[in-house]
Design a protein around this motif. Structure first.
Motif, PDB file in Angstrom:
ATOM      1  N   CYS A  38      -6.703  31.326-174.690  1.00 57.45           N
ATOM      2  CA  CYS A  38      -7.847  31.856-175.431  1.00 57.45           C
ATOM      3  C   CYS A  38      -7.848  31.413-176.897  1.00 57.45           C
ATOM      4  N   ASP A  39      -8.791  31.959-177.655  1.00 54.65           N
ATOM      5  CA  ASP A  39      -8.892  31.624-179.077  1.00 54.65           C
ATOM      6  C   ASP A  39      -7.698  32.140-179.881  1.00 54.65           C
ATOM      7  N   MET A  40      -7.122  33.279-179.459  1.00 59.14           N
ATOM      8  CA  MET A  40      -5.911  33.759-180.138  1.00 59.14           C
ATOM      9  C   MET A  40      -4.781  32.750-179.949  1.00 59.14           C
ATOM     10  N   CYS A  41      -4.686  32.195-178.745  1.00 56.97           N
ATOM     11  CA  CYS A  41      -3.678  31.155-178.468  1.00 56.97           C
ATOM     12  C   CYS A  41      -3.922  29.945-179.366  1.00 56.97           C
ATOM     13  N   LYS A  42      -5.179  29.536-179.462  1.00 56.87           N
ATOM     14  CA  LYS A  42      -5.543  28.378-180.276  1.00 56.87           C
ATOM     15  C   LYS A  42      -5.060  28.555-181.714  1.00 56.87           C
ATOM     16  N   LYS A  43      -5.330  29.711-182.297  1.00 54.14           N
ATOM     17  CA  LYS A  43      -4.914  29.968-183.677  1.00 54.14           C
ATOM     18  C   LYS A  43      -3.402  29.949-183.814  1.00 54.14           C
ATOM     19  N   ARG A  44      -2.710  30.569-182.862  1.00 55.28           N
ATOM     20  CA  ARG A  44      -1.246  30.643-182.900  1.00 55.28           C
ATOM     21  C   ARG A  44      -0.619  29.246-182.744  1.00 55.28           C
ATOM     22  N   HIS A  90       4.511  29.477-176.500  1.00 52.06           N
ATOM     23  CA  HIS A  90       3.707  28.586-175.658  1.00 52.06           C
ATOM     24  C   HIS A  90       4.534  27.406-175.151  1.00 52.06           C
ATOM     25  N   ASP A  91       4.567  27.241-173.827  1.00 54.32           N
ATOM     26  CA  ASP A  91       5.294  26.129-173.211  1.00 54.32           C
ATOM     27  C   ASP A  91       4.575  24.818-173.497  1.00 54.32           C
ATOM     28  N   THR A  92       5.368  23.763-173.686  1.00 53.52           N
ATOM     29  CA  THR A  92       4.832  22.411-173.889  1.00 53.52           C
ATOM     30  C   THR A  92       5.545  21.469-172.931  1.00 53.52           C
ATOM     31  N   GLU A  93       5.129  20.219-172.948  1.00 52.42           N
ATOM     32  CA  GLU A  93       5.801  19.197-172.138  1.00 52.42           C
ATOM     33  C   GLU A  93       7.247  18.992-172.581  1.00 52.42           C
ATOM     34  N   PHE A  94       7.533  19.268-173.847  1.00 54.66           N
ATOM     35  CA  PHE A  94       8.823  18.930-174.428  1.00 54.66           C
ATOM     36  C   PHE A  94       9.721  20.126-174.712  1.00 54.66           C
ATOM     37  N   HIS A 106       0.161  38.719-176.322  1.00 49.52           N
ATOM     38  CA  HIS A 106      -0.904  39.612-175.855  1.00 49.52           C
ATOM     39  C   HIS A 106      -1.193  39.301-174.389  1.00 49.52           C
ATOM     40  N   GLY A 107      -1.646  40.277-173.636  1.00 52.76           N
ATOM     41  CA  GLY A 107      -1.892  40.114-172.208  1.00 52.76           C
ATOM     42  C   GLY A 107      -2.799  38.939-171.858  1.00 52.76           C
ATOM     43  N   CYS A 108      -3.863  38.737-172.641  1.00 51.96           N
ATOM     44  CA  CYS A 108      -4.780  37.637-172.326  1.00 51.96           C
ATOM     45  C   CYS A 108      -4.173  36.278-172.646  1.00 51.96           C
ATOM     46  N   CYS A 109      -3.108  36.277-173.429  1.00 52.29           N
ATOM     47  CA  CYS A 109      -2.464  35.013-173.826  1.00 52.29           C
ATOM     48  C   CYS A 109      -1.371  34.598-172.847  1.00 52.29           C
ATOM     49  N   GLN A 110      -0.989  35.489-171.947  1.00 50.27           N
ATOM     50  CA  GLN A 110       0.078  35.155-171.007  1.00 50.27           C
ATOM     51  C   GLN A 110      -0.483  34.298-169.877  1.00 50.27           C
TER      52      GLN A 110
END
Length: 115
Positions: A38-44, A90-94, A106-110
């Motif tokens: 979500c947008d919260m993820c984007k900001k983080r 947040h998981d990444t390729e690396f 937050h729940g929506c970010c999981q």
């Protein structure tokens, strides 16, 4: 005379090796996968990327779940940015986020994690 020729030969080899080293780009364009929802993820995610010295631009795309970066490779690497993003959950390729940090999101970010 032999010493002079030897010194010149060693110097030429040193110069040719140095010339073949990959130059680091001051405006390297990179992209890699980053999990989020979500947008919260984007900001983080973007804030974590910008916390790394050498990141000039960071734009995470919700629809493709990837981040587009412009970095100074003399100051950081994509792995450095990935580690900073993983530290905020947040998981990444690396780099993978720790379970503790992920659980604090937050729940929506999981997002759905793949082990």
């Amino acid at each position: 005379m032999k010493k002079i020729i030897l010194v010149l030969l060693v110097s030429l080899i040193g110069i040719s090796v140095q010339a073949q080293e990959k130059k680091k780009n001051k405006n390297a364009k990179l992209e890699f996968k980053v999990e989020g929802n979500c947008d919260m993820c984007k900001k983080r995610i973007e804030a974590a990327a910008f916390s790394v010295k050498g990141v000039k631009s960071a734009d995470w795309h919700i629809d493709h779940k990837d981040i587009h970066l412009i970095i100074d490779e003399n100051k950081c690497s994509k792995e450095d940015v990935a580690k900073a993003i993983a530290k905020v959950g947040h998981d990444t390729e690396f780099a993978k986020a720790s379970d503790e940090v992920y659980e604090e999101l937050h729940g929506c970010c999981q997002y759905e994690r793949i082990d």
